[in-house]
Design an enzyme around this catalytic site. Structure first.
Site, PDB file in Angstrom:
ATOM      1  N   GLU A  29       0.844  -1.192   0.000  1.00 24.90           N
ATOM      2  CA  GLU A  29       0.000   0.000   0.000  1.00 24.90           C
ATOM      3  C   GLU A  29       0.885   1.251   0.000  1.00 24.90           C
ATOM      4  O   GLU A  29       1.751   1.384   0.868  1.00 24.90           O
ATOM      5  CB  GLU A  29      -0.907  -0.012   1.233  1.00 24.90           C
ATOM      6  CG  GLU A  29      -1.875  -1.188   1.210  1.00 24.90           C
ATOM      7  CD  GLU A  29      -2.408  -1.584   2.590  1.00 24.90           C
ATOM      8  OE1 GLU A  29      -2.199  -0.852   3.558  1.00 24.90           O
ATOM      9  OE2 GLU A  29      -3.032  -2.663   2.670  1.00 24.90           O
ATOM     10  N   LEU A  58      -6.013  -1.847  -1.119  1.00 26.45           N
ATOM     11  CA  LEU A  58      -5.818  -1.797   0.322  1.00 26.45           C
ATOM     12  C   LEU A  58      -6.343  -3.091   0.960  1.00 26.45           C
ATOM     13  O   LEU A  58      -7.474  -3.139   1.434  1.00 26.45           O
ATOM     14  CB  LEU A  58      -6.579  -0.581   0.856  1.00 26.45           C
ATOM     15  CG  LEU A  58      -5.913   0.195   1.964  1.00 26.45           C
ATOM     16  CD1 LEU A  58      -6.602   1.514   2.166  1.00 26.45           C
ATOM     17  CD2 LEU A  58      -5.831  -0.612   3.204  1.00 26.45           C
ATOM     18  N   ALA A  59      -5.536  -4.130   0.935  1.00 26.09           N
ATOM     19  CA  ALA A  59      -6.013  -5.437   1.381  1.00 26.09           C
ATOM     20  C   ALA A  59      -4.816  -6.317   1.708  1.00 26.09           C
ATOM     21  O   ALA A  59      -4.138  -6.802   0.813  1.00 26.09           O
ATOM     22  CB  ALA A  59      -6.863  -6.069   0.279  1.00 26.09           C
ATOM     23  N   GLU A  60      -4.566  -6.514   2.991  1.00 29.13           N
ATOM     24  CA  GLU A  60      -3.372  -7.255   3.394  1.00 29.13           C
ATOM     25  C   GLU A  60      -3.479  -8.734   3.054  1.00 29.13           C
ATOM     26  O   GLU A  60      -2.495  -9.371   2.677  1.00 29.13           O
ATOM     27  CB  GLU A  60      -3.108  -7.069   4.889  1.00 29.13           C
ATOM     28  CG  GLU A  60      -2.662  -5.664   5.286  1.00 29.13           C
ATOM     29  CD  GLU A  60      -3.776  -4.642   5.266  1.00 29.13           C
ATOM     30  OE1 GLU A  60      -4.962  -5.039   5.191  1.00 29.13           O
ATOM     31  OE2 GLU A  60      -3.473  -3.437   5.308  1.00 29.13           O
ATOM     32  N   ASP A  84       3.030  -2.664  11.775  1.00 23.45           N
ATOM     33  CA  ASP A  84       2.858  -3.889  12.547  1.00 23.45           C
ATOM     34  C   ASP A  84       1.406  -4.265  12.850  1.00 23.45           C
ATOM     35  O   ASP A  84       0.974  -5.381  12.623  1.00 23.45           O
ATOM     36  CB  ASP A  84       3.642  -3.771  13.860  1.00 23.45           C
ATOM     37  CG  ASP A  84       3.614  -2.350  14.428  1.00 23.45           C
ATOM     38  OD1 ASP A  84       2.509  -1.837  14.665  1.00 23.45           O
ATOM     39  OD2 ASP A  84       4.690  -1.754  14.607  1.00 23.45           O
ATOM     40  N   GLY A  85       0.636  -3.274  13.346  1.00 25.34           N
ATOM     41  CA  GLY A  85      -0.722  -3.579  13.791  1.00 25.34           C
ATOM     42  C   GLY A  85      -1.687  -3.887  12.655  1.00 25.34           C
ATOM     43  O   GLY A  85      -2.824  -4.285  12.892  1.00 25.34           O
ATOM     44  N   PHE A  86      -1.238  -3.726  11.414  1.00 22.67           N
ATOM     45  CA  PHE A  86      -2.133  -3.956  10.276  1.00 22.67           C
ATOM     46  C   PHE A  86      -1.811  -5.237   9.529  1.00 22.67           C
ATOM     47  O   PHE A  86      -2.305  -5.470   8.423  1.00 22.67           O
ATOM     48  CB  PHE A  86      -2.093  -2.762   9.312  1.00 22.67           C
ATOM     49  CG  PHE A  86      -2.376  -1.460  10.000  1.00 22.67           C
ATOM     50  CD1 PHE A  86      -3.319  -1.402  11.019  1.00 22.67           C
ATOM     51  CD2 PHE A  86      -1.716  -0.304   9.646  1.00 22.67           C
ATOM     52  CE1 PHE A  86      -3.582  -0.217  11.678  1.00 22.67           C
ATOM     53  CE2 PHE A  86      -1.978   0.891  10.309  1.00 22.67           C
ATOM     54  CZ  PHE A  86      -2.915   0.934  11.324  1.00 22.67           C
ATOM     55  N   PRO A  89      -5.079  -8.610   9.152  1.00 15.37           N
ATOM     56  CA  PRO A  89      -5.949  -9.065   8.060  1.00 15.37           C
ATOM     57  C   PRO A  89      -5.215 -10.040   7.127  1.00 15.37           C
ATOM     58  O   PRO A  89      -5.849 -10.844   6.452  1.00 15.37           O
ATOM     59  CB  PRO A  89      -6.312  -7.762   7.329  1.00 15.37           C
ATOM     60  CG  PRO A  89      -6.172  -6.697   8.370  1.00 15.37           C
ATOM     61  CD  PRO A  89      -5.027  -7.140   9.242  1.00 15.37           C
ATOM     62  N   HIS A 129       0.312   1.257  15.778  1.00 15.62           N
ATOM     63  CA  HIS A 129       1.486   1.675  15.006  1.00 15.62           C
ATOM     64  C   HIS A 129       2.787   1.408  15.764  1.00 15.62           C
ATOM     65  O   HIS A 129       3.822   1.942  15.397  1.00 15.62           O
ATOM     66  CB  HIS A 129       1.414   3.167  14.680  1.00 15.62           C
ATOM     67  CG  HIS A 129       0.353   3.536  13.681  1.00 15.62           C
ATOM     68  ND1 HIS A 129      -0.978   3.483  13.963  1.00 15.62           N
ATOM     69  CD2 HIS A 129       0.438   3.956  12.393  1.00 15.62           C
ATOM     70  CE1 HIS A 129      -1.680   3.874  12.909  1.00 15.62           C
ATOM     71  NE2 HIS A 129      -0.840   4.156  11.936  1.00 15.62           N
TER      72      HIS A 129
HETATM   73  C1  LIG Z   1      -5.654  -2.856   7.909  1.00 18.33           C
HETATM   74  C2  LIG Z   1      -4.982  -1.549   7.664  1.00 18.33           C
HETATM   75  N1  LIG Z   1      -4.067  -1.445   6.671  1.00 18.33           N
HETATM   76  C3  LIG Z   1      -3.418  -0.279   6.468  1.00 18.33           C
HETATM   77  C4  LIG Z   1      -3.671   0.807   7.250  1.00 18.33           C
HETATM   78  C5  LIG Z   1      -2.907   2.118   7.036  1.00 18.33           C
HETATM   79  N2  LIG Z   1      -3.799   3.149   6.502  1.00 18.33           N
HETATM   80  C6  LIG Z   1      -4.436   4.007   7.310  1.00 18.33           C
HETATM   81  S1  LIG Z   1      -5.493   4.983   6.494  1.00 18.33           S
HETATM   82  C7  LIG Z   1      -5.099   4.293   4.995  1.00 18.33           C
HETATM   83  C8  LIG Z   1      -5.811   4.762   3.758  1.00 18.33           C
HETATM   84  C9  LIG Z   1      -7.285   4.620   3.898  1.00 18.33           C
HETATM   85  O1  LIG Z   1      -7.955   5.113   2.786  1.00 18.33           O
HETATM   86  P1  LIG Z   1      -9.538   5.103   2.689  1.00 18.33           P
HETATM   87  O2  LIG Z   1     -10.082   3.801   3.170  1.00 18.33           O
HETATM   88  O3  LIG Z   1      -9.908   5.527   1.330  1.00 18.33           O
HETATM   89  O4  LIG Z   1     -10.008   6.167   3.756  1.00 18.33           O
HETATM   90  P2  LIG Z   1      -9.599   7.697   3.930  1.00 18.33           P
HETATM   91  O5  LIG Z   1      -8.428   7.711   4.879  1.00 18.33           O
HETATM   92  O6  LIG Z   1      -9.278   8.232   2.589  1.00 18.33           O
HETATM   93  O7  LIG Z   1     -10.759   8.353   4.568  1.00 18.33           O
HETATM   94  C10 LIG Z   1      -4.130   3.306   5.170  1.00 18.33           C
HETATM   95  C11 LIG Z   1      -3.519   2.526   4.084  1.00 18.33           C
HETATM   96  C12 LIG Z   1      -4.627   0.662   8.269  1.00 18.33           C
HETATM   97  N3  LIG Z   1      -4.956   1.683   9.085  1.00 18.33           N
HETATM   98  N4  LIG Z   1      -5.263  -0.517   8.453  1.00 18.33           N
END
Ligand SMILES: Cc1ncc(C[n+]2csc(CCOP(=O)(O)OP(=O)(O)O)c2C)c(N)n1
Lengths: 326, 415
Positions: A29, A58-60, A84-86, A89, A129
């Site tokens: 990501e 966005l999909a682990e 780490d915390g992500f 999934p 985090h």
């Molecule tokens: C499971 C997971 N993977 C990665 C992240 C890191 N992360 C935080 S916000 C984000 C982008 C999210 O985008 P979107 O869902 O479009 O929502 P927005 O922040 O644009 O409102 C990412 C990759 C996370 N919080 N959780």
């Protein structure tokens, strides 16, 4: 020899791996144009193109699962988990599939996938985090786990993880991303075997085993102990699965005392595993029980109190005091 | 006998749902099929939608309240961003640009509905009566929550993307069961209620969202999936998450999905109200895709100039939700200069209060945090807590000793 930060060293490792083998590819990501949230993949998309440095959905579970499929087709995918915390999934894919395919196929299949995970605390961040989930992975057979504590290892471990035929999890200590050091890009030297521990400071009275983010803390503690006339040896574990028990045990045979320090909670953690193995192997050399320093049995706390939670120099010195009290 | 067995054939899609989908498909805006818009970019009311009637029935006070909410949250957001820049918050997640999506949807909820936000729903929090300063605790690093989720039926923020979406479905299933248990026992039925799950276009790619939609459809759970498509998941555009407009996915699960202009507070309010009513009346879930734009950075740790074009940012500024609504209110004669001045003053006061709140937050003790790990006694926690307290006390003793013997070697005080 160039001097660079750990983040740059890993970046160089990824770049050289991409250049050396066209089957290597990166997926994660925000790793493309942005260069990753820690800029570890900075510049790589521009250099190798979006087919080799892939901004994934966005999909682990998707990142890990498709990496498995790609590796079955001969590719050497390097997946980045943002924090780490992500990883959870994707935990199902890592532990039930990635770790087990070689065994399930009775050696017919190999899945040379690397998963990079920035881990650990000390950066004043928000929830999820700052975690240290390494024991959850180390408990799973079939995975190899490396964690560099310095830029030279950062470069070489990245190369070695990608070259390894087994799946490797590379836990990158994020609070050391900005730590600078010399990197020999030609010769790994003593880092040629990624699974060997390093004695990073020699000593004769006690051993402190640490890894990743805590290695500099352990070294500083040993320095402080020296002022009190105590000679402390520091072992940088480097590989968390397998663990180089030869080096650890030999050190304990020499010093007679062992303190294991990690950020992760001690309960069910790697410190317990090390204590048990060392007791089995070198019981008669031990002058004191093995003492663990680590996190408490609680979720990683809010940043305003992480200073009390994280093992620091004082916590390690206190543990040494206890070991010396026997 | 055979007749009693469940059929393995799909029943036809119910007539009712087909009609609904058909009606929705006729909403058309700016080349978007199926996008509901009630205010154009110049703030002119468009009376061509199925939803126009709902908006038209709002009183002047209700309309003004929508503006006030949006202006308040924008000012609060700017203050929090400034606090982060000054080192008072470790991070902030700006909401600028998404005010209409949040205020419109939040104001469509009823008190008995339960809201599952992500980490950016500051505007929704405002509509639920959450004290805004409380939102800052998490970003100050003194709490992982900061408010009582049950007080306003506004759940804690969730940072792991999409993890809250199945919770919203489960909660909705609970609401459903409450009603059927009450009916079975001949008790008075609870007030019909629904849940809303907020998530982003990026998070829509997570498996949890898919599984949630499967459950919601299978059990006809009273849940509204509210996806704020702000075009970007940090640096990754929506096109990487979905090759079709996101709302179209709903059809595959068997419930209606529609796109609403997320910068049009009237349209968002009307569409969300409709979806919630539908859910509360037992007709099952709806997916709403609020088509909007994150005007600022993803978080204060992010630099959007690395991945997006100024031209794009500017084109979206022209669609700004607050300016658009202000134009509407002025043109319709619903609000005058005095009103806007009053709101601005109120927003300043809110910002000042939020700043005071932040500076007054006290950090918890680690010991207190340890005591909250389990609801019941736990021997390991007790052991570690005792060790920790004794260890910390050792420092206090050492400090006291060092003070008392200032001219002796403090190091001898031990630790
Ligand atoms: C499971 C997971 N993977 C990665 C992240 C890191 N992360 C935080 S916000 C984000 C982008 C999210 O985008 P979107 O869902 O479009 O929502 P927005 O922040 O644009 O409102 C990412 C990759 C996370 N919080 N959780």
């Amino acid at each position: 020899m160039p001097t660079m930060t750990l983040a740059k060293a890993i970046n160089a490792g990824l770049r050289d791996a991409l250049a050396a083998d066209e089957m290597v590819m990166l997926m994660g990501e925000d790793i493309g144009s942005l260069g990753g949230v820690y800029r570890v993949t900075e510049g790589l998309k521009a250099e190798f193109g979006e087919d080799r440095v892939v901004d994934s959905p966005l999909a682990e579970s998707g990142i890990v699962g498709t990496s498995i499929g790609l590796s079955l087709r001969g590719y050497r995918p390097v997946g980045e988990i943002q924090f780490d915390g992500f990883v959870f999934p994707g935990f199902n894919q890592i532990t039930t599939q990635l770790a087990k395919l070689h065994a399930r196929s009775r050696g017919q299949l190999t899945v040379p996938v690397t998963i990079r995970i920035p881990y650990g605390g000390g950066i004043g961040s928000v929830e999820h985090h700052s975690e240290s989930p390494e024991a959850l992975f180390a408990h799973t057979a079939g995975l190899r786990i490396l964690t560099p504590s310095n830029p030279h290892d950062g470069y070489w471990m990245t190369r070695q993880a990608i070259e390894c035929e087994d799946p490797v999890i590379l836990f990158e200590p994020k609070r050391r991303y900005w730590l600078k050091g010399e990197v020999d890009l030609e010769d790994p030297g003593t880092s040629a075997d990624p699974f060997r521990a390093h004695i990073v400071r020699e000593g004769s009275d006690a051993t402190v085993v640490a890894y990743g983010p805590l290695v500099p803390v352990a070294l500083a503690a040993a320095e402080a102990a020296a002022e009190d006339g105590r000679s402390v040896e520091v072992v940088d574990l480097r590989s968390l699965s397998p663990i180089d028990f030869e080096t650890v045990t030999a050190s304990v045979r020499k010093t007679g005392r062992l303190v294991v320090a990690h950020e992760a909670p001690t309960f069910g953690g790697l410190g317990g595993e090390i204590a048990a193995r060392v007791s089995e192997r070198a019981f008669l050399s031990l002058e004191a029980p093995v003492i663990r320093v680590g996190g408490f049995h609680m979720p990683y706390p809010v940043s305003k109190v992480e200073g009390q939670y994280l093992p620091d120099i004082d916590r390690i010195l206190e543990a040494l005091d206890r070991a010396f009290a026997y | 006998m055979a007749g009693e067995l469940p059929t393995t054939e799909f029943d036809d899609i119910p007539e009712e749902l087909l009609d609904e989908l058909e009606a929705l498909a006729h909403e058309r805006t700016e080349g978007h099929v199926n996008m509901v818009q009630l205010l154009d970019e110049d703030g002119r009311f468009l009376n061509r939608s199925h939803f126009a009637e709902r908006a038209a029935s709002l009183s002047v006070d209700e309309l003004r309240a929508l503006y006030r909410d949006m202006a308040m949250i924008r000012r609060f957001d700017a203050e929090a961003t400034a606090l982060q820049r000054q080192g008072q918050l470790s991070l902030w997640v700006p909401v600028r640009g998404q005010e209409a999506a949040q205020i419109g949807s939040g104001r469509a909820t009823l008190p008995q509905d339960y809201i599952f936000p992500t980490y950016r729903e500051h505007g929704v929090a405002l509509t639920r009566g959450v004290e805004l300063g409380e939102l800052l605790r998490q970003f100050r690093g003194v709490s992982n929550g900061g408010w009582d989720p049950k007080e306003n039926n506004f759940h804690l923020y969730t940072l792991v993307l999409a993890a809250q979406v199945p919770h919203a479905v489960g909660y909705a299933m609970g609401l459903q069961r409450d009603a059927s248990r009450a009916a079975a026992a001949g008790r008075e039925l609870p007030e019909p209620a629904a849940t809303i799950a907020y998530f982003g276009d990026g998070a829509s790619s997570e498996g949890d969202v898919h599984e949630s939609m499967v459950f919601a459809a299978s059990f006809k759970a009273p849940v509204v999936f509210f996806c704020q498509n702000n075009q970007w998941a940090i640096s990754v555009p929506t096109q990487v998450q979905s090759r079709i407009p996101l709302h179209n996915r709903a059809k595959g699960y068997g419930f209606p999905g529609l796109r609403v202009d997320g910068n049009d507070v009237l349209a968002v309010r009307a569409v969300t109200e409709w979806a919630l009513e539908r859910a509360r009346s037992g007709k099952g879930p709806v997916l709403i895709e609020a088509y909007t734009y994150r005007q600022g950075a993803h978080t204060t740790a992010d630099d959007p100039t690395k991945y997006r074009l100024t031209a794009e940012e500017e084109s979206w500024l022209a669609k700004d939700p607050i300016t658009r609504f202000e134009k509407f209110l002025r043109a319709e004669g619903h609000a005058d200069e005095a009103f806007f001045a009053e709101v601005a003053a109120e927003a300043e006061a809110l910002a000042a209060k939020s700043r005071r709140d932040v500076l007054a937050f006290e950090a918890p003790s680690l010991a207190a945090e340890m005591q909250n790990v389990y609801a019941e006694r736990h021997p390991l926690v007790e052991e570690e807590l005792a060790w920790h307290l004794e260890y910390e006390a050792g420092f206090a003793d050492a400090d006291a000793g060092a003070d008392a013997n200032a001219d002796t070697d403090a190091a001898e005080g031990g630790r």
